[in-house]
Motif scaffolding. Structure first.
Motif, short mmCIF file in Angstrom:
data_model
loop_
_atom_site.label_atom_id
_atom_site.label_comp_id
_atom_site.label_asym_id
_atom_site.label_seq_id
_atom_site.Cartn_x
_atom_site.Cartn_y
_atom_site.Cartn_z
N LEU A 1 1.03 -1.25 -0.02
CA LEU A 1 0.00 0.07 0.07
C LEU A 1 0.87 1.36 -0.08
O LEU A 1 1.98 1.13 0.54
N GLU B 1 1.24 4.89 1.68
CA GLU B 1 0.60 5.67 2.57
C GLU B 1 1.51 6.99 2.68
O GLU B 1 2.67 7.28 2.46
N HIS C 1 -3.81 9.04 2.19
CA HIS C 1 -3.80 7.66 2.41
C HIS C 1 -3.05 7.49 3.70
O HIS C 1 -2.20 7.78 3.85
N GLN C 2 -4.09 6.82 4.58
CA GLN C 2 -3.52 6.38 5.89
C GLN C 2 -3.86 4.98 6.20
O GLN C 2 -5.15 4.52 6.29
N VAL C 3 -3.02 4.01 6.55
CA VAL C 3 -3.37 2.90 7.33
C VAL C 3 -3.74 2.64 8.67
O VAL C 3 -2.74 2.99 9.38
N GLU C 4 -4.83 2.81 9.16
CA GLU C 4 -5.40 2.86 10.57
C GLU C 4 -4.59 1.68 11.22
O GLU C 4 -3.97 1.83 12.19
N PRO D 1 -6.11 -4.59 5.38
CA PRO D 1 -5.76 -3.25 5.72
C PRO D 1 -7.13 -2.66 6.07
O PRO D 1 -8.02 -2.65 5.31
N VAL E 1 -8.05 1.54 5.97
CA VAL E 1 -7.48 2.46 5.37
C VAL E 1 -8.46 3.59 5.38
O VAL E 1 -9.70 3.55 5.28
N THR E 2 -7.77 4.84 5.70
CA THR E 2 -8.60 6.07 5.72
C THR E 2 -8.17 6.96 4.67
O THR E 2 -6.81 7.06 4.38
#
Length: 425
Positions: A284, A286, A312-315, A339, A341-342
Motif C-alpha cells: 500500500l 501511505e 492515504h493512511q493505514v489505520e 488493511p 485504510v482512511t
C-alpha cells in the motif's frame, strides 16, 4: 459365382452412395456445416440438384435397412452462426473542415512561456490543461467541431470566435512577461486540535468550497503572520514541507510523502514445495500527494489555482488466521492481514486576490506522515490508535521573486475577454 459377386458389389456401392446423399440432406450434415462456417448463411442444407433425386429415391429401401439414428451419430456438430457484427460506415467526407458555426483557424505563439519552463519536458501541456478547465472538456468533443493541438512553439486552435477569445485570454496569461517572475509559496501543516479556529476566526473571511468536509478562508498577509506565530508555539503543530519552496506562475509542482507499506494479503499454493503454500505479499502507499498548478490573471489582481490532494493512511492491519490443507502437509495455519485504510481527496479550483492568502482546512483526518508514539501507547499497544489531525494548506502569492528569464519572442496580441469559470476544475 462370379456373377453373384458382381451383383453384391453393385448393391453395396449403391447403398453407400445413398447413405452419403441422405447424410448430405440432413440439417447439420457435412455440406451444411461447411456452408455455415465459410458463409454467413443459416446451417440448413440446400436442396440437391434434380439429377441426384432419382438416385436418392432408388436407394431409399436400402437406406431404410440401416438404423435411423446412425447418420446423426456420425455427423459433426455444426456451430451456431449468428448475424455478423455491425461495423461503422466510414467515408472520406468532403475533405474540408466544416464551418457551420463560423469556426476560424488560429495559431498562437507560446514560445515566451515554453522557453522559460525549462524544468518541464512538455510545458505546452499546462496551456492545454488550463484551456480545457476554462472552456470545459465537452466544448472540444461535441458540436460545433473544434480542434486543440499544442507543440512546444505553437498552439493551434479551430473553433468559434467566442471560443478563440477565451483561448487567447488563457494564452496571454502564460506568455505575459510582466508575470514571468511571479511565484507562489505553499505550506502544508497539521494541528492535532482544531481549536485554533477560536482565535483565528476574526482574522479570516470564509469562501465557498464544494468539496465535502473542506473549509476555505482568505486572510490578509499580516493576519497570516499573526496566525502562524500562534500556531508554531503549539506542541501539536507540524509542517511537512519547506515554506521557502516556490512555484512559478503557470508551473506545476507535486509534493509527496507517499511511502510503501508491505503486508501479507493472501496465500499462494506451492504443491511442489513444503508446506504446500507461501504468503502472498501486498503493498500500500501511505502518506499524502499534493499537486498545485497556479495561474495569475493578466492584470495580476487575482490568481487561480487547481489543487489536487490525496491522503492515504493505514489505520491498522486486521489479522485473519486461515486454516490451510495441502497434499504436502495437512492442518496448516497462517495469518494474513486486511488493511483498514482512511482516505481523503481534494480536487478543486480556487480564485482569490493576490494581495491575500488562501487557507484551506481538510478537517480532522489521518495525518499525512508518521508520528512518534508516547511512552504510554508504546507500553500498552491496546491504547494505540491511528493519529488524527486538522490538515492545513497555506497558499500565498509572493510577487516577483524569481530571476527574470532571457528575452523571448514578442508577447501574443490576440483578443482578450473577461475570464470565466466553468465547473469545479
Amino acid at each position: 459365382m462370379m456373377g453373384e459377386r458382381n451383383v453384391a458389389f453393385c448393391f453395396a456401392t449403391l447403398l453407400l452412395v445413398g447413405c452419403g446423399n441422405a447424410l448430405a440432406q440432413q440439417p447439420g450434415g457435412w455440406q451444411s456445416a461447411a456452408t455455415s462456417r465459410y458463409s454467413n448463411e443459416s446451417a440448413t442444407a440446400a436442396p440437391l440438384p434434380a439429377t441426384t433425386q432419382p438416385a436418392a429415391t432408388a436407394t431409399t429401401p436400402a437406406a431404410n435397412t440401416a438404423p435411423a439414428a446412425a447418420p446423426a451419430t456420425t455427423a459433426p456438430i455444426a456451430p451456431i452462426v449468428g448475424p455478423p457484427p455491425t461495423r461503422a460506415r466510414v467515408t472520406k467526407g468532403s475533405g474540408t473542415l466544416p464551418r457551420d458555426h463560423g469556426q476560424v483557424w488560429r495559431e498562437y505563439d507560446i514560445r515566451p512561456y515554453t522557453a522559460r519552463a525549462q524544468s518541464s519536458t512538455k510545458p505546452e501541456q499546462a496551456v492545454v490543461d488550463w484551456i480545457l478547465r476554462e472552456t470545459g472538456y465537452e466544448a472540444w468533443h461535441s458540436e460545433p467541431l473544434g480542434i486543440l493541438s499544442a507543440g512546444r512553439d505553437t498552439l493551434r486552435v479551430y473553433h468559434t470566435p467566442e471560443m478563440q477569445a477565451m483561448v487567447a485570454d488563457i494564452v496571454d496569461r502564460f506568455v505575459n512577461q510582466q508575470s514571468e517572475s511571479e511565484a507562489f509559496s505553499l505550506r502544508v501543516a497539521t494541528v492535532t486540535n482544531p481549536n485554533w479556529r477560536s482565535k483565528a476566526l476574526p482574522l479570516m473571511t470564509p469562501i465557498p468550497v464544494q468539496s465535502p468536509g473542506v473549509q476555505g478562508w482568505i486572510m490578509a498577509k499580516e493576519n497570516v503572520a499573526v496566525l502562524l506565530s500562534d500556531l508554531t508555539r503549539r506542541t501539536d503543530y507540524r509542517e511537512y514541507n519547506s515554506p521557502t519552496q516556490l512555484v512559478g506562475n503557470g508551473q506545476s509542482i507535486v509534493i509527496s510523502t507517499m511511502r510503501p507499506r508491505g503486508y501479507i494479503k493472501g496465500v499462494m499454493p506451492t504443491p511442489q514445495i513444503w508446506p504446500g503454500f507461501q504468503p502472498e505479499q501486498g503493498q500500500l502507499q501511505e502518506g499524502f500527494s499534493l499537486e498545485f498548478s497556479p495561474l495569475m490573471a493578466l492584470d495580476k489582481a487575482t490568481c487561480d489555482a487547481v489543487i489536487k490532494l490525496k491522503l492515504h493512511q493505514v489505520e491498522k492491519m486486521v489479522p485473519v488466521k486461515l486454516d490451510i490443507q495441502t497434499p504436502v502437509a495437512e492442518q496448516q495455519r497462517m495469518e494474513v492481514e486486511v488493511p483498514q485504510v482512511t482516505m481523503a481527496n481534494l480536487h478543486e479550483r480556487f480564485r482569490w486576490p493576490t494581495d491575500q492568502v488562501l487557507l484551506l482546512s481538510m478537517g480532522v483526518i489521518g495525518t499525512p506522515g508518521p508520528t512518534r508514539d508516547n511512552a504510554l501507547t508504546a507500553a500498552l499497544p491496546i491504547l494505540k490508535t491511528a493519529p488524527r489531525a486538522d490538515a492545513l494548506l497555506f497558499i500565498e502569492a509572493k510577487g516577483s521573486v524569481l530571476p527574470p528569464a532571457a528575452p523571448n519572442a514578442p508577447v501574443s496580441t490576440a483578443g482578450r475577454n473577461p475570464a470565466q469559470f466553468h465547473g469545479r476544475y
